[in-house]
Design a protein around this motif. Structure first.
Motif, short mmCIF file in Angstrom:
data_model
loop_
_atom_site.label_atom_id
_atom_site.label_comp_id
_atom_site.label_asym_id
_atom_site.label_seq_id
_atom_site.Cartn_x
_atom_site.Cartn_y
_atom_site.Cartn_z
N LEU A 66 0.81 -1.20 0.00
CA LEU A 66 0.00 0.00 0.00
C LEU A 66 0.85 1.25 0.00
O LEU A 66 0.48 2.27 -0.57
N LEU B 38 -6.30 -2.88 -0.48
CA LEU B 38 -5.95 -1.77 -1.37
C LEU B 38 -7.20 -1.05 -1.86
O LEU B 38 -7.30 0.18 -1.81
N ARG C 48 -6.97 3.15 -2.56
CA ARG C 48 -5.62 3.52 -2.99
C ARG C 48 -5.19 2.74 -4.22
O ARG C 48 -4.00 2.71 -4.56
N GLU C 49 -6.13 2.08 -4.89
CA GLU C 49 -5.81 1.40 -6.14
C GLU C 49 -5.52 2.42 -7.23
O GLU C 49 -5.94 3.58 -7.14
N ILE D 97 1.44 -3.51 -9.21
CA ILE D 97 0.06 -3.17 -8.86
C ILE D 97 -0.80 -3.13 -10.12
O ILE D 97 -1.94 -3.61 -10.13
N GLU E 276 -4.08 -5.42 -10.56
CA GLU E 276 -5.41 -4.84 -10.76
C GLU E 276 -6.00 -5.29 -12.10
O GLU E 276 -7.22 -5.51 -12.20
#
Length: 468
Positions: free
Chosen positions: A13, A379, A384-385, A405, A409
């Protein structure tokens, strides 16, 4: 492209830095947008091609961090866009086929019926250019093809048609058109550039070099210079490579790679994957697919890929195999991942956003988010993605943490679609993008949600499976 590092080592994160304008609401939620402005009692903002408005009274503040997260690295699939857009058909060919921002096929039909070939060609060419500007490459190809029926020797029609064919993964079909363009207009830098472009993507790097050099003599162009540099690197690196073929693939590799039968095993694996992907995705890429096996150093020298990348598909499957002497489960996953990109290019006509492209490729490996699910749920729960609309462009300029990330995602989004709606709707989403829809519009027409709601649905999905 395939991400090479371990996700759990990089996904944290604290490592994520958002770089986009963010509307922070009084209820605590955040909306990341492409652009935002205030007007009287409303806040107006845009995400993708869609515009929205919310009451100013519901907004706490706006964080302006600049433009959405983007890539500044080299493109995964090079593109050439002709600078010369207007064919020389003569004054008699002035026609108007675009009305209310749409192609008027009735006007095109009228132009074809009047018996003047120049007018008919001009009408179809203008429609093709408009379709290309709207992102509908299939329609552009159809109109350019029809224009050639009336004016088969016009260089600008040939140039544009050839460029579209290469951009949709059909360089072999583009080559004869590019050659005709050069014969029709030997002093056109675009004609020589598109000939080099078609040769480069058709795995004929050596033939691409003189075409690019001729184009640059006629007109300096940084894009063509980059193509020429790529062609030289490929030609030098692969000068002594050995070739092997199967029904769908042409494989090139250093001779010593064949000592343990690895090239044969790779071709067998690829042929098996090809049949499986045809069954799952319902399409087959055009022509033979080139696969090149590199040492680690040669891979990065030729592709200029970031250090975190494990392989790349830029029209050719480029696979680093240093230290690998036999087929492994990991190599098999890499091959299937990169091959999937060729199928996606076919379905989405080269218009697929990166998050969807990489998400589908990971799903096909197959890969699952299960091991990283709890961390991803956290996340998304903390908002905070990286918003998916900020991941439509190439990942190649991202650092390792952001790339980890982005890949996670991407897989999460596609896994959510597959689990909730099924692979048929993944395919439908790709098709609508290929037809010219923006990603936002394709999401709405397929799932009746825009990016904002889609992100919320993914967060709910993660929470239901993995908690917060």
């Amino acid at each position: 492209m395939r991400f090479s590092a371990c996700l759990l080592l990089l996904l944290s994160l604290g490592s994520l830095s958002l770089s986009a304008e963010t509307i922070v609401l009084k209820n605590g939620r955040k909306i990341l947008v492409d652009s935002v402005r205030e007007e009287k009692d409303k806040v107006l903002y845009e995400i993708g091609d869609s515009s929205y408005a919310i009451p100013k009274s519901s907004v706490d503040h706006i964080d302006a961090f600049g433009s959405p997260l983007s890539s500044h690295g080299p493109a995964a699939a090079p593109e050439f866009v002709p600078q010369t857009a207007t064919p020389v058909f003569g004054a008699a060919a002035e026609v108007h086929v675009i009305k209310n921002d749409r192609i008027d096929d009735v006007a095109i039909a009228d132009a074809e019926r009047n018996g003047d070939a120049a007018t008919a060609a001009a009408a179809n060419f203008m429609a093709g250019r408009f379709a290309l500007e709207q992102g509908d490459r299939d329609a552009a190809a159809r109109y350019f093809d029809r224009a050639l029926r009336f004016k088969s020797d016009d260089a600008n029609v040939l140039i544009n048609y050839a460029a579209v064919l290469v951009r949709t993964g059909r360089p072999q079909e583009a080559l004869p058109l590019a050659e005709r363009a050069v014969r029709a207009a030997p002093d056109s830098p675009d004609a020589w550039a598109v000939l080099g472009y078609a040769n480069l993507q058709a795995d004929r790097s050596k033939d691409a070099i003189p075409a690019f050099e001729k184009s640059l003599k006629l007109r300096p162009d940084p894009t063509v210079e980059a193509f020429l540099k790529r062609a030289h690197k490929e030609t030098t690196t692969e000068a002594d490579y050995t070739a092997a073929e199967s029904s769908h693939f042409t494989l090139r590799f250093e001779g010593k790679a064949s000592q343990n039968g690895l090239p044969r095993d790779i071709l067998e694996q690829l042929d098996s994957d090809y049949d499986g992907l045809v069954s799952q995705l319902g399409v087959a890429p055009h022509g033979s697919i080139t696969v090149i096996l590199y040492t680690e150093q040669a891979f990065f020298d030729v592709t200029q890929a970031p250090s975190w990348s494990g392989a790349i598909n830029d029209g050719k499957l480029r696979i680093p195999i240093s230290g690998v002497s036999q087929m492994t489960s990991e190599l098999a996953r890499v091959l299937r991942h990169e091959l999937t990109h060729s199928f996606i290019t076919q379905i989405a006509r080269g218009r697929c956003p990166y998050w969807l492209n990489e998400g589908v490729a990971q799903l096909m490996e197959p890969k699952s988010i299960s091991s990283a699910g709890p961390l991803l749920a956290k996340l998304y729960a903390s908002q905070r993605e990286i918003p998916l609309n900020a991941l439509e462009g190439s990942f190649m300029g991202l650092d390792g943490n952001s790339a980890a990330i982005a890949y996670a995602e991407s897989l999460t989004a596609v896994e959510y679609i597959n689990d909730t709606y099924g692979m048929s709707d993944v395919r439908r989403l790709l098709e609508r993008i290929g037809e010219g829809s923006s990603t936002e519009a394709a999401l709405r027409s397929t799932f009746n949600v825009g990016y904002g709601q889609f992100e919320e649905d993914i967060a709910t999905y993660l929470k239901s499976k993995y908690g917060q």
